[in-house]
Write an enzyme that holds these catalytic residues in place. Structure first.
Site, PDB file in Angstrom:
ATOM      1  N   HIS A  62       2.023  -7.382  -6.890  1.00 28.80           N
ATOM      2  CA  HIS A  62       1.985  -8.376  -5.814  1.00 28.80           C
ATOM      3  C   HIS A  62       3.223  -9.268  -5.803  1.00 28.80           C
ATOM      4  CE1 HIS A  62      -2.494  -7.408  -5.814  1.00 28.80           C
ATOM      5  NE2 HIS A  62      -1.963  -6.909  -4.724  1.00 28.80           N
ATOM      6  N   ASP A 137      -6.184  -2.090  13.100  1.00 27.81           N
ATOM      7  CA  ASP A 137      -5.240  -1.065  12.680  1.00 27.81           C
ATOM      8  C   ASP A 137      -3.828  -1.655  12.782  1.00 27.81           C
ATOM      9  OD1 ASP A 137      -3.559   1.092  12.367  1.00 27.81           O
ATOM     10  OD2 ASP A 137      -4.834   2.460  13.504  1.00 27.81           O
ATOM     11  N   GLY A 138      -3.119  -1.655  11.657  1.00 26.99           N
ATOM     12  CA  GLY A 138      -1.776  -2.235  11.623  1.00 26.99           C
ATOM     13  C   GLY A 138      -0.795  -1.502  12.525  1.00 26.99           C
ATOM     14  N   ASP A 155       1.603  -3.000   2.651  1.00 23.01           N
ATOM     15  CA  ASP A 155       0.873  -2.891   1.378  1.00 23.01           C
ATOM     16  C   ASP A 155      -0.277  -1.912   1.615  1.00 23.01           C
ATOM     17  OD1 ASP A 155      -0.428  -3.263  -1.004  1.00 23.01           O
ATOM     18  OD2 ASP A 155      -0.925  -5.364  -0.682  1.00 23.01           O
TER      19      ASP A 155
HETATM   20  N1  SAM Z   1      -1.678  -2.031  -3.870  1.00 18.79           N
HETATM   21  C1  SAM Z   1      -2.315  -0.899  -3.376  1.00 18.79           C
HETATM   22  C2  SAM Z   1      -1.743   0.418  -3.783  1.00 18.79           C
HETATM   23  O1  SAM Z   1      -0.521   0.629  -3.657  1.00 18.79           O
HETATM   24  O2  SAM Z   1      -2.505   1.247  -4.263  1.00 18.79           O
HETATM   25  C3  SAM Z   1      -2.639  -0.997  -1.926  1.00 18.79           C
HETATM   26  C4  SAM Z   1      -3.681  -2.064  -1.784  1.00 18.79           C
HETATM   27  S1  SAM Z   1      -4.465  -2.414  -0.315  1.00 18.79           S
HETATM   28  C5  SAM Z   1      -6.133  -2.343  -0.880  1.00 18.79           C
HETATM   29  C6  SAM Z   1      -4.269  -1.024   0.773  1.00 18.79           C
HETATM   30  C7  SAM Z   1      -5.029  -1.244   2.075  1.00 18.79           C
HETATM   31  O3  SAM Z   1      -4.365  -0.609   3.171  1.00 18.79           O
HETATM   32  C8  SAM Z   1      -6.465  -0.682   2.084  1.00 18.79           C
HETATM   33  O4  SAM Z   1      -7.383  -1.729   2.009  1.00 18.79           O
HETATM   34  C9  SAM Z   1      -6.548   0.090   3.402  1.00 18.79           C
HETATM   35  O5  SAM Z   1      -7.782  -0.079   4.066  1.00 18.79           O
HETATM   36  C10 SAM Z   1      -5.371  -0.490   4.180  1.00 18.79           C
HETATM   37  N2  SAM Z   1      -4.897   0.356   5.274  1.00 18.79           N
HETATM   38  C11 SAM Z   1      -4.719   1.701   5.284  1.00 18.79           C
HETATM   39  N3  SAM Z   1      -4.307   2.108   6.501  1.00 18.79           N
HETATM   40  C12 SAM Z   1      -4.208   0.988   7.283  1.00 18.79           C
HETATM   41  C13 SAM Z   1      -3.818   0.756   8.634  1.00 18.79           C
HETATM   42  N4  SAM Z   1      -3.464   1.765   9.448  1.00 18.79           N
HETATM   43  N5  SAM Z   1      -3.822  -0.521   9.095  1.00 18.79           N
HETATM   44  C14 SAM Z   1      -4.183  -1.561   8.295  1.00 18.79           C
HETATM   45  N6  SAM Z   1      -4.574  -1.394   6.999  1.00 18.79           N
HETATM   46  C15 SAM Z   1      -4.571  -0.143   6.498  1.00 18.79           C
END
Ligand code: SAM
Length: 274
Positions: A62, A137-138, A155
């Site tokens: 982080h 959705d990002g 992230d």
């Molecule tokens: N630090 C972590 C790693 O590298 O393993 C990543 C942590 S964080 C929990 C990752 C997050 O990205 C997940 O909660 C997942 O739901 C989110 N995510 C995946 N695709 C996404 C998207 N299209 N838009 C927003 N969030 C997304």
């Protein structure tokens, strides 16, 4: 009887931790979510069987995904985080004195809820006055916002399921458009030992849109191989040079580590030069 959790980091390598308690195990709309208490790393969040974060080593990832870009930017006021539903990156973003607003866009609200329920050290920023948490959705969010952010941090989970598009050249082009004229993008880009293909995809994709593209490394014990990469795209500022030396309370990041993280071993340099 002993209980262990294993992440299959490759088809022939498992990373196992002894579990003292299973706190949550559920299928969300997007992925399988588990929170377990481990003896070695404290509480651990897994998505689809892959370790996302643990209480004992979360700070490396982080701090490093956040402070390199924030300290390389002279005014990192408006910051967007895509993914990062556990809240650890948001915590570091809102802690930075230069930041006015940290917007977290996470697709899966169950990840945010799991953090609220089990990771007090990570979810603490959700209620910060500088923070905004949006469940969306990002990919769509970035498409709808033009020239708005100073720093965008991706992230994300590994490039599977809803995260696949987060590693595409088209997405990076949209991020470029969502950034102001001197904006910086940083993405987590996996392990140089096990995911050279992901690093190539991120690096080459970012390079298509950004005039400056660099890779840096950090050591995260619970991630596959322990050596982790981040890829930066910058419109103007050299991401290798910290302009400010903000490091309050940091356990891994400091300005010397910032600069050194961009010094790459030969096999990593070859991945991005091939
Ligand atoms: N630090 C972590 C790693 O590298 O393993 C990543 C942590 S964080 C929990 C990752 C997050 O990205 C997940 O909660 C997942 O739901 C989110 N995510 C995946 N695709 C996404 C998207 N299209 N838009 C927003 N969030 C997304």
């Amino acid at each position: 009887m002993e209980l262990w959790v294993t992440e299959y980091q490759t088809p022939s390598l498992g990373f196992s931790c002894k579990v003292t308690q299973t706190l949550r195990a559920a299928q969300t709309r997007y992925q399988h979510l588990a929170v377990v208490e481990t003896e070695q790393f404290g509480r651990m969040l897994l998505l689809d069987g892959m370790v996302q974060t643990t209480e004992k080593d979360e700070w490396v990832y982080h701090e490093m995904i956040t402070l390199v870009a924030l300290n390389a930017h002279p005014r990192p006021e408006q910051v967007l985080i895509i993914g990062g539903g556990d809240g650890g990156t948001l915590r570091e973003v809102v802690r930075h004195p230069g930041v006015k607003k940290g917007i977290l866009v996470e697709i899966d609200e169950d990840v945010v809820q799991a953090s609220r329920d089990f990771f007090p050290e990570l979810c603490c920023a959700f209620s910060d006055s500088k923070a905004e948490v949006t469940i969306r959705d990002g990919i769509e969010y970035v498409r709808e916002n033009q020239a708005r952010f100073d720093v965008v941090i991706v992230d994300s989970t590994e490039p599977v399921g809803p995260a696949v598009q987060l590693f595409s050249a088209e997405f990076y082009q949209n991020v470029f458009a969502s950034l102001k004229e001197d904006g910086i993008l940083v993405v987590q880009s996996e392990s140089p030992f096990f995911n050279a293909d992901v690093i190539k995809m991120a690096y080459q994709g970012i390079k298509q849109s950004f005039p400056i593209t660099e890779l840096y490394l950090a050591s995260v014990p619970t991630y596959p191989s322990g050596l982790w990469s981040f890829t930066v795209g910058s419109k103007q500022h050299d991401p290798r040079r910290p302009l400010t030396n903000y490091q309050e309370g940091c356990k891994y990041y400091n300005p010397q580590v910032h600069k050194a993280a961009f010094e790459l071993p030969g096999f990593v340099r070859r991945i991005i030069e091939e």
